[in-house]
Motif scaffolding. Structure first.
Motif, PDB file in Angstrom:
ATOM      1  N   LEU A  40       0.854  -1.199   0.000  1.00  0.00           N
ATOM      2  CA  LEU A  40       0.000   0.000   0.000  1.00  0.00           C
ATOM      3  C   LEU A  40       0.883   1.240   0.000  1.00  0.00           C
ATOM      4  CD1 LEU A  40      -2.694  -0.724   2.785  1.00  0.00           C
ATOM      5  CD2 LEU A  40      -3.082  -0.680   0.308  1.00  0.00           C
ATOM      6  N   ASN A  41       0.447   2.285  -0.656  1.00  0.00           N
ATOM      7  CA  ASN A  41       1.017   3.603  -0.428  1.00  0.00           C
ATOM      8  C   ASN A  41       0.514   4.062   0.933  1.00  0.00           C
ATOM      9  OD1 ASN A  41       2.506   4.226  -2.777  1.00  0.00           O
ATOM     10  ND2 ASN A  41       0.635   4.739  -3.898  1.00  0.00           N
ATOM     11  N   THR A  42       1.407   4.533   1.780  1.00  0.00           N
ATOM     12  CA  THR A  42       0.984   4.994   3.112  1.00  0.00           C
ATOM     13  C   THR A  42       0.471   6.435   3.014  1.00  0.00           C
ATOM     14  OG1 THR A  42       3.143   5.916   3.592  1.00  0.00           O
ATOM     15  CG2 THR A  42       2.792   3.601   4.198  1.00  0.00           C
ATOM     16  N   PRO A  43      -0.256   6.913   4.039  1.00  0.00           N
ATOM     17  CA  PRO A  43      -0.654   8.330   4.053  1.00  0.00           C
ATOM     18  C   PRO A  43       0.572   9.239   3.916  1.00  0.00           C
ATOM     19  CG  PRO A  43      -1.854   7.122   5.736  1.00  0.00           C
ATOM     20  CD  PRO A  43      -0.851   6.165   5.163  1.00  0.00           C
ATOM     21  N   TYR A  44       1.683   8.838   4.553  1.00  0.00           N
ATOM     22  CA  TYR A  44       2.938   9.606   4.459  1.00  0.00           C
ATOM     23  C   TYR A  44       3.413   9.665   2.999  1.00  0.00           C
ATOM     24  CZ  TYR A  44       7.922  10.555   5.335  1.00  0.00           C
ATOM     25  OH  TYR A  44       9.187  11.078   5.336  1.00  0.00           O
ATOM     26  N   GLY A  45       3.381   8.525   2.323  1.00  0.00           N
ATOM     27  CA  GLY A  45       3.830   8.469   0.935  1.00  0.00           C
ATOM     28  C   GLY A  45       2.920   9.248  -0.004  1.00  0.00           C
ATOM     29  N   LEU A  46       1.619   9.216   0.288  1.00  0.00           N
ATOM     30  CA  LEU A  46       0.668   9.873  -0.622  1.00  0.00           C
ATOM     31  C   LEU A  46       0.779  11.398  -0.589  1.00  0.00           C
ATOM     32  CD1 LEU A  46      -2.383   7.478  -0.293  1.00  0.00           C
ATOM     33  CD2 LEU A  46      -1.032   7.912  -2.347  1.00  0.00           C
ATOM     34  N   GLN A  47       1.406  11.929   0.463  1.00  0.00           N
ATOM     35  CA  GLN A  47       1.636  13.384   0.476  1.00  0.00           C
ATOM     36  C   GLN A  47       2.521  13.800  -0.710  1.00  0.00           C
ATOM     37  OE1 GLN A  47       3.216  14.446   4.313  1.00  0.00           O
ATOM     38  NE2 GLN A  47       1.568  13.364   5.331  1.00  0.00           N
ATOM     39  N   TRP A  62       2.206  12.943  -3.609  1.00  0.00           N
ATOM     40  CA  TRP A  62       1.419  13.108  -4.840  1.00  0.00           C
ATOM     41  C   TRP A  62       1.049  14.571  -5.058  1.00  0.00           C
ATOM     42  CZ3 TRP A  62      -2.524   8.893  -6.660  1.00  0.00           C
ATOM     43  CH2 TRP A  62      -1.879   7.653  -6.710  1.00  0.00           C
ATOM     44  N   ASN A  63       1.284  15.393  -4.038  1.00  0.00           N
ATOM     45  CA  ASN A  63       0.924  16.808  -4.113  1.00  0.00           C
ATOM     46  C   ASN A  63       1.924  17.580  -4.958  1.00  0.00           C
ATOM     47  OD1 ASN A  63      -1.137  18.351  -3.250  1.00  0.00           O
ATOM     48  ND2 ASN A  63      -0.488  18.450  -1.115  1.00  0.00           N
ATOM     49  N   ASN A  64       2.045  17.218  -6.217  1.00  0.00           N
ATOM     50  CA  ASN A  64       3.000  17.950  -7.058  1.00  0.00           C
ATOM     51  C   ASN A  64       2.735  17.690  -8.543  1.00  0.00           C
ATOM     52  OD1 ASN A  64       4.111  15.555  -7.876  1.00  0.00           O
ATOM     53  ND2 ASN A  64       5.854  15.637  -6.467  1.00  0.00           N
ATOM     54  N   VAL A  65       3.575  18.327  -9.342  1.00  0.00           N
ATOM     55  CA  VAL A  65       3.490  18.125 -10.799  1.00  0.00           C
ATOM     56  C   VAL A  65       4.837  17.592 -11.252  1.00  0.00           C
ATOM     57  CG1 VAL A  65       3.224  19.291 -13.019  1.00  0.00           C
ATOM     58  CG2 VAL A  65       1.896  20.056 -11.048  1.00  0.00           C
ATOM     59  N   SER A  66       4.826  16.555 -12.067  1.00  0.00           N
ATOM     60  CA  SER A  66       6.115  16.087 -12.600  1.00  0.00           C
ATOM     61  C   SER A  66       5.977  15.794 -14.088  1.00  0.00           C
ATOM     62  CB  SER A  66       6.602  14.855 -11.833  1.00  0.00           C
ATOM     63  OG  SER A  66       5.801  13.751 -12.161  1.00  0.00           O
ATOM     64  N   ILE A  76       3.075  13.415 -18.046  1.00  0.00           N
ATOM     65  CA  ILE A  76       2.834  14.481 -17.049  1.00  0.00           C
ATOM     66  C   ILE A  76       1.963  13.893 -15.935  1.00  0.00           C
ATOM     67  CG2 ILE A  76       1.921  16.810 -16.649  1.00  0.00           C
ATOM     68  CD1 ILE A  76       1.771  17.156 -19.674  1.00  0.00           C
ATOM     69  N   HIS A  77       2.398  14.098 -14.683  1.00  0.00           N
ATOM     70  CA  HIS A  77       1.578  13.746 -13.511  1.00  0.00           C
ATOM     71  C   HIS A  77       1.185  15.043 -12.838  1.00  0.00           C
ATOM     72  CE1 HIS A  77       2.089   9.388 -12.616  1.00  0.00           C
ATOM     73  NE2 HIS A  77       3.140   9.513 -13.392  1.00  0.00           N
ATOM     74  N   ARG A  78      -0.125  15.240 -12.614  1.00  0.00           N
ATOM     75  CA  ARG A  78      -0.560  16.393 -11.800  1.00  0.00           C
ATOM     76  C   ARG A  78      -1.316  15.830 -10.622  1.00  0.00           C
ATOM     77  NH1 ARG A  78      -2.766  18.282 -16.680  1.00  0.00           N
ATOM     78  NH2 ARG A  78      -1.255  19.554 -17.791  1.00  0.00           N
ATOM     79  N   THR A 138      -5.191  12.155  -5.573  1.00  0.00           N
ATOM     80  CA  THR A 138      -5.615  11.947  -6.958  1.00  0.00           C
ATOM     81  C   THR A 138      -4.534  12.475  -7.886  1.00  0.00           C
ATOM     82  OG1 THR A 138      -7.907  12.212  -6.316  1.00  0.00           O
ATOM     83  CG2 THR A 138      -7.439  12.484  -8.643  1.00  0.00           C
ATOM     84  N   THR A 139      -4.244  11.724  -8.928  1.00  0.00           N
ATOM     85  CA  THR A 139      -3.286  12.227  -9.906  1.00  0.00           C
ATOM     86  C   THR A 139      -3.860  12.078 -11.314  1.00  0.00           C
ATOM     87  OG1 THR A 139      -0.985  12.149 -10.645  1.00  0.00           O
ATOM     88  CG2 THR A 139      -1.971  10.053 -10.074  1.00  0.00           C
ATOM     89  N   LYS A 140      -3.645  13.124 -12.077  1.00  0.00           N
ATOM     90  CA  LYS A 140      -4.075  13.075 -13.474  1.00  0.00           C
ATOM     91  C   LYS A 140      -2.834  12.713 -14.275  1.00  0.00           C
ATOM     92  CE  LYS A 140      -6.727  15.695 -16.772  1.00  0.00           C
ATOM     93  NZ  LYS A 140      -7.176  16.997 -17.217  1.00  0.00           N
ATOM     94  N   ILE A 141      -2.879  11.574 -14.936  1.00  0.00           N
ATOM     95  CA  ILE A 141      -1.730  11.112 -15.723  1.00  0.00           C
ATOM     96  C   ILE A 141      -2.054  11.339 -17.193  1.00  0.00           C
ATOM     97  CG2 ILE A 141      -0.267   9.116 -16.274  1.00  0.00           C
ATOM     98  CD1 ILE A 141      -1.239   7.829 -13.657  1.00  0.00           C
ATOM     99  N   GLU A 142      -1.211  12.098 -17.866  1.00  0.00           N
ATOM    100  CA  GLU A 142      -1.436  12.353 -19.289  1.00  0.00           C
ATOM    101  C   GLU A 142      -0.122  12.198 -20.017  1.00  0.00           C
ATOM    102  OE1 GLU A 142      -4.464  15.783 -20.241  1.00  0.00           O
ATOM    103  OE2 GLU A 142      -3.081  16.332 -18.616  1.00  0.00           O
TER     104      GLU A 142
END
Ligand SMILES: C[S@@+](CC[C@H](N)C(=O)[O-])C[C@H]1O[C@@H](n2cnc3c(N)ncnc32)[C@H](O)[C@@H]1O
Length: 250
Positions: free
Chosen positions: A144-151, A153-157, A167-169, A180-184
């Motif tokens: 599992l991704n932990t709550p710590y790890g999911l923080q 996701w708060n970015n753009v790469s 692109i990940h937003r 949530t991440t939008k992968i394009e």
């Protein structure tokens, strides 16, 4: 519900194999150490069946389950020979509500697949289904991704390599315990043209202590939170791991 769609399934099949390739030798070593009798495995949320393939090629019998017909289509193509010789089957079901015809010795669910479930109720229901799917003494191993790890996701790469533009937003909503991440992206085809794809993926941030509690409520015992590098050895501080590998016994 998060069944990956056709464009993302195609790209996933081409580009998202390295995780399976990394975890397989560790999982196999751990399972072989537990002396499997028949080498029967449930691959829950099997995706395109890459990890299933690695186990099948090592002589295991595998049942793959996934919600996405598009991911399952790739899993069936990737494992055609094993399906034909009767050692593999792939079927569509929701991880929170499924049943196997015959119980298996081991169950896995990888690459934060169970973070796709939307609530504690869904995760508990999933654990109960896995418990029913295992033989007495069987083992369930998942990450599992932990709550710590999911923080994170708060970015753009953005990455652009090998003809693959991605692109990940991402956004982590702490109040809803959901990232949530939008992968394009664009994949360069042999013709030189680019194919566009996209998917929105959400993960629920399940607390480790709650996950342990729910596994025990579903009937599991000997629950261990560990790192991939040392499967089976409890890690010191699971809440500060980005991804955690959880082992539970029936
Ligand atoms: C990140 S992929 C992981 C695939 C595979 N386990 C791997 O290691 O590559 C997540 C998978 O979970 C599936 N999935 C998401 N929600 C599901 C659900 N409720 N029930 C079953 N499968 C689900 C998706 O269709 C997708 O194939």
């Amino acid at each position: 519900m998060q069944a990956y769609g056709p464009s993302f399934a195609k790209i996933y099949n081409l580009r998202w194999n390295p995780f399976s390739d990394t975890v397989f030798p560790r999982f196999q070593e751990y399972f072989e150490g537990r002396l499997p009798k028949k080498r029967t495995l449930l691959d829950l949320c099997c995706g395109t069946g890459r990890l299933s393939s690695l186990f099948l090629n090592a002589g295991w019998t595998v049942t793959g389950v996934d919600l996405s017909p598009d991911m399952l289509e790739h899993a069936r193509v990737n494992n055609r020979e094993h399906i034909e010789n009767g050692s593999a089957q792939f079927f569509q079901a929701n991880a929170r509500d499924f049943a196997l015809r015959k119980p298996v010795e081991f169950a896995i669910s990888t690459y934060d697949a169970l973070n796709h479930l939307e609530s504690d109720e869904d995760l508990l229901s999933c654990f109960c289904c896995v418990h029913r799917s295992l033989k007495e003494g069987g083992t369930f191993l998942f990450d599992l991704n932990t709550p710590y790890g999911l923080q994170n996701w708060n970015n753009v790469s953005i990455s652009d390599r090998d003809g693959f533009f991605l692109i990940h937003r991402g956004f982590y909503d702490e109040s809803k315990h959901r990232a949530t991440t939008k992968i394009e992206g664009f994949l360069k085809l042999e013709s030189g043209l680019y194919e566009r794809f996209g998917e929105i993926v959400s993960n629920t941030a399940f607390r480790n202590d709650k996950v342990g509690e729910m596994l025990r409520e579903a009937g599991f015992r000997n629950v261990i939170f560990s790192r991939l590098q040392s499967l089976g050895t409890p890690c010191e501080d699971p809440d500060h791991e980005i991804r955690i590998f959880i082992i539970a016994e029936k």
